[in-house]
Design an enzyme around this catalytic site. Structure first.
Site, PDB file in Angstrom:
ATOM      1  N   HIS A 133       5.505  -0.538  -9.727  1.00 15.85           N
ATOM      2  CA  HIS A 133       4.916   0.379 -10.705  1.00 15.85           C
ATOM      3  C   HIS A 133       4.103   1.423  -9.944  1.00 15.85           C
ATOM      4  CE1 HIS A 133       1.673  -2.375  -9.713  1.00 15.85           C
ATOM      5  NE2 HIS A 133       0.861  -1.373 -10.009  1.00 15.85           N
ATOM      6  N   HIS A 177       1.745   6.023  -5.555  1.00 16.84           N
ATOM      7  CA  HIS A 177       2.644   5.308  -4.659  1.00 16.84           C
ATOM      8  C   HIS A 177       3.133   4.045  -5.344  1.00 16.84           C
ATOM      9  CE1 HIS A 177      -1.267   3.405  -4.090  1.00 16.84           C
ATOM     10  NE2 HIS A 177      -0.585   2.309  -3.788  1.00 16.84           N
TER      11      HIS A 177
END
Length: 183
Positions: free
Chosen positions: A37, A123
């Protein structure tokens, strides 16, 4: 107590592409693809009633869907020792604005302290390290430097719960907030 964070889920095709590089790096603990995620706001442990207030506050989120581009790898940690391997997410103004809106709503719930003053670096964490030899890490980075996912439209934000365990964390989607409304 419940441990929470807010994030953007990845489509299956992107999770598969990122998971395909896993392995072949002694000392790396790979994150399961189902846990991939993009974190918009880590909340931490809160009492159940506070979790409900945060969820209610996030329900006021109105924001258009955003295009997400993932390309390249990055290391996290200090200058002397890498602790994580991440897929880089391009930091577009719309994604930054979405993160700021989420931050404002979470903070606006009245439960949390103001956020840290560090810059939002989107990220996807792929692995955590303990004792990875620097030369092996450099070989790995060279071999996988061009990793990328097909750009996708993030059409929802998710409030996740996280349960820490011996085999790593287990994430559960608690509440989903659709994107697509005008800001």
């Amino acid at each position: 107590m419940i441990r929470l964070f807010v994030g953007l889920p990845l489509p299956e095709s992107c999770r598969t592409a990122l998971a395909n590089i896993g392995g072949g790096l002694p000392g790396a603990r790979w994150i399961p693809a189902e846990n991939y995620h993009i974190t918009l706001r880590f909340i931490g442990e809160v009492e159940e009633p506070d979790a409900e207030l945060i969820a209610e506050s996030l329900a006021r989120l109105r924001f258009p869907a955003v295009t997400v581009r993932i390309a390249g790898l990055a290391l996290g940690g200090d200058a002397h020792r890498a602790r994580t391997l991440s897929a880089e997410v391009e930091r577009y103004p719309e994604l930054v604005e979405l993160q700021q809106r989420v931050e404002g709503l979470v903070f606006g719930s009245g439960i949390l302290q103001p956020p840290e003053n560090r810059r939002f670096r989107p990220h996807v964490t792929l692995a955590r390290f303990s004792g990875v030899r620097p030369e092996k890490l450099q070989e790995f980075l060279g071999a996988h430097a061009l990793i990328a996912c097909t750009p996708f439209v993030a059409d929802r934000v998710v409030l996740y719960s996280s349960v820490l365990g011996r085999q790593g964390s287990r994430y559960t989607e608690e509440v989903t907030y659709p994107l697509g409304d005008a800001p």
